[in-house]
Write a protein that holds these residues in place. Structure first.
Motif, short mmCIF file in Angstrom:
data_model
loop_
_atom_site.label_atom_id
_atom_site.label_comp_id
_atom_site.label_asym_id
_atom_site.label_seq_id
_atom_site.Cartn_x
_atom_site.Cartn_y
_atom_site.Cartn_z
N UNK A 70 44.73 5.12 -16.60
CA UNK A 70 44.88 6.28 -15.72
C UNK A 70 45.95 7.25 -16.21
N UNK A 91 41.14 1.19 -13.37
CA UNK A 91 41.13 1.43 -11.93
C UNK A 91 39.74 1.61 -11.36
N UNK A 92 38.73 1.72 -12.22
CA UNK A 92 37.40 2.13 -11.74
C UNK A 92 36.33 1.80 -12.76
N UNK A 94 34.43 3.92 -14.07
CA UNK A 94 34.52 4.96 -15.09
C UNK A 94 35.48 4.58 -16.21
N UNK A 95 36.60 4.00 -15.85
CA UNK A 95 37.57 3.60 -16.88
C UNK A 95 37.08 2.39 -17.68
N UNK A 112 42.50 -3.64 -12.45
CA UNK A 112 43.77 -3.73 -11.74
C UNK A 112 43.81 -3.09 -10.37
N UNK A 113 42.71 -2.47 -9.95
CA UNK A 113 42.69 -1.81 -8.64
C UNK A 113 42.32 -2.85 -7.58
N UNK A 114 43.16 -2.96 -6.55
CA UNK A 114 42.86 -3.92 -5.48
C UNK A 114 41.80 -3.38 -4.52
N UNK A 115 41.46 -2.08 -4.68
CA UNK A 115 40.48 -1.43 -3.80
C UNK A 115 39.21 -1.20 -4.62
N UNK A 116 38.25 -2.09 -4.44
CA UNK A 116 37.04 -2.06 -5.27
C UNK A 116 35.81 -2.21 -4.39
N UNK A 117 34.79 -1.42 -4.67
CA UNK A 117 33.52 -1.65 -4.00
C UNK A 117 32.94 -2.97 -4.53
N UNK A 381 44.42 14.38 -16.54
CA UNK A 381 43.41 13.69 -15.72
C UNK A 381 43.54 14.03 -14.24
#
Lengths: 404, 404
Positions: A70, A91-92, A94-95, A112-117, A381
């Motif tokens: 990011x 984080x996503x 896309x990354x 590393x994102x704790x917020x994931x679909x 970004x």
């Protein structure tokens, strides 16, 4: 970004963090002089990115270095780091796609994102990603269902004092909750790998990691009581770039981190993971802008310098004046005076520095250039797709090791 | 956007501003139900845009209506307004190109940004643009040199009390400075046309225009002493959309504005220009998002709802919780409880509402949808190019007048 109290910035004052890079220092300057690119633009020196990665590799020889994509997702930057054997903190989806497209192995990627679909976890797992952050029961249940057998680490909330851009309470759980989640992870068939924390980006206090390492030790101990042996501590990010405020050298950070690890883990030293972003790319970039206009304020008491770069086309981290870039201008050497710096849009909040004291040449006028130094991280970004009709900030890459 | 004190928001409470549109109210809903587009996305009903423009046309029959393109530069929206005979307030060369590409006449364009590069003024002039805002000697000199004979109006700084997104001190000069600049404009061969002001966007106080109209009258009087007869007052923007806070109906604003004009100008009523953006497109858009995750906070005292839309992919105006959107969810009707609302990125500042009280169904979970109502203004164009690897917010247009 949090609104901190007023600080004092000056033109191009070298900060304590400025590391010797060993590469041609002016590869970016040469590019700007020769190519005279349209402004605004960001120029990144890949040689400096490599150099920073190697410094960190040497300083923390046992740690797995996961570049925080990011900070600067420019494909050339990611490609360089793939070539150096780096891992990646993403984080996503896309990354993830970006890293894979640049040749990263799926096992080098940490989601590393704790917020994931839920479907994004499944997609990552199908792509071969096997390491996931979590901090909640709902996310953990999703991981267990759609990424069976994956490795997980649990993020704990720690004090962010000393950070220029603290995290607030959005991420991380209490150590006792982390114990519950990691034990549950094991019971759900996942590999309960370890603990992560983040002491806040642009952390100017090398002792800050102590909070997180202490919390990690408590989670390790709590899990051990349930017969679960954790193996990894993720130290997060936080290592600084060279803005106007002095930051200690890398060695100070490493020494304090090693002391904390010795104190809390002794001979039972865990595997380490770090997530540098700003430290790797921040100092490797220069953002060139053009002066649009210089005016006197309505009360005649201040001089406003309007640049063609602002909060909405690259300088998002000037929100609350959190990040104070060092500046260089085409009139350096002329007598200076205080200025308010602002961006080019019709938005009243598109003001960069009003409380932070900046002094720029009194001769500065429309058409001159102003370079923002160490602007390689968290700039392009963040740029808007076209707020007020201004185009996103483009990035040019140069390579100081390939200079003639 | 300024950090205002805590306010109270509730789910889908109709605001006082909600104007009867006369179009099928659920054209957007039908699109969402039938197409089930990928989230997040913005859906704009062109029929509601037309309707709002016509309302304003009727309410201010003598005013030249310059749509503030920055509020929503979707080409279809601009095209609709060209078809209705609107004029355009633009901030940049990019917005000029957009308007011309959609068929706007150059003489319908007002270059409303006081911060302009000299070459951008020249470019606009070459394209046929003849009306320019200014508020400084430096900008005025540029206009005189590269846009000879153009019309100019001078922006004065006015009190922004009552605005949810006030402007600060970035734009506008004192009335006495405006007199100097306009007299100089005349002496430089320009057409010194009038005065503009902006009382702040989402202005909830209909009397707010009084400040600006009074200031304009003083500038008119000052110029008259120099034998210069100004002819135009630009009332700027500020008319509201329907967020959680009640706003008075349009008629109240118009009545107060007319009273101020009568008081200060009497029979010498100037030409009027208005720059609505939010009022035209705000209520015409619905932003559909998906719930990524619902968690309990680390202290167990609050419920966090994470959406796939956040501050960096469309909801920039939630900075400081300035704009509080009304919400609608796929679980409406179920018992509600308080929530903290946050976006999907790894950024600690990507939190939408933490102090503003929102209550959402307790049954809400990952995969459900949450619609942000009246989200047609200042959303998609603020979206980042890809912060954290998330794509910019796409816009879909529907037309409630074309429904079967």
């Amino acid at each position: 970004m949090t609104d901190l109290s007023a600080t004092t910035g000056v033109t191009d004052r070298p900060s304590g963090t400025a590391q010797q890079t060993g590469t041609t220092p002016d590869a970016i300057q040469q590019f700007l002089d020769r190519q005279r690119p349209e402004t605004p633009c960001l120029v990144v020196d890949l040689a400096q990115v490599r150099n920073r990665y190697r410094q960190l590799r040497t300083a923390l020889p046992d740690a797995r270095i996961c570049y925080a994509v990011k900070a600067n997702p420019t494909p050339e930057v990611v490609g360089e780091l793939v070539g150096l054997g780096a891992s990646f903190d993403v984080a996503s989806p896309g990354e993830i796609d970006l890293c894979l497209a640049k040749g990263a192995a799926p096992e080098s990627i940490s989601y590393g994102n704790t917020i994931k679909k839920r479907r994004d976890i499944a997609r990552a797992h199908a792509q071969g990603v096997r390491l996931f952050a979590t901090d909640s029961a709902a996310d953990l249940a999703n991981i267990a269902e759609v990424a069976p057998g994956a490795q997980v680490f649990c993020r704990v909330l720690v004090d962010n004092e000393g950070s220029r851009t603290p995290f607030g309470r959005k991420f991380g759980c209490l150590p006792e909750t982390a114990v519950e989640l990691l034990v549950r992870a094991r019971d759900l068939g996942l590999d309960a790998f370890g603990v992560s924390f983040h002491i806040g980006s642009q952390q100017l206090e090398p002792t800050a990691w102590e909070h997180g390492i202490d919390a990690a030790r408590r989670v390790f101990a709590g899990c051990a009581e349930h017969g679960l042996r954790l193996r990894m501590v993720n130290l997060g990010g936080g290592l600084p770039a060279a803005y106007t405020q002095s930051a200690p050298p890398l060695a100070d950070y490493v020494r304090r981190i090693e002391e904390s690890l010795d104190r809390h883990f002794g001979a039972e030293r865990p595997e380490l993971l770090v997530e540098p972003g700003r430290f790797v790319v921040g100092d490797a970039g220069v953002l060139r802008s053009e002066v649009v206009l210089v005016t006197d304020s309505c009360d005649g008491e201040s001089r406003w310098v309007y640049l063609d770069i602002g909060r909405y086309n690259g300088l998002a981290e000037t929100e609350g004046e959190a990040i104070t870039y060092r500046l260089r201008t085409s009139r350096d050497g002329d007598p200076v005076g205080p200025v308010v710096l602002a961006g080019p849009t019709c938005d009243g909040d598109d003001v960069l520095y009003q409380r932070t004291r900046y002094e720029l040449p009194r001769t500065l006028r429309g058409g001159d250039w102003v370079d923002l130094l160490s602007a390689g991280a968290y700039t392009a970004s963040y740029s808007s797709v076209g707020f007020n009709g201004f185009a996103p900030l483009p990035t040019h890459c140069v390579d100081g090791d390939q200079q003639p």
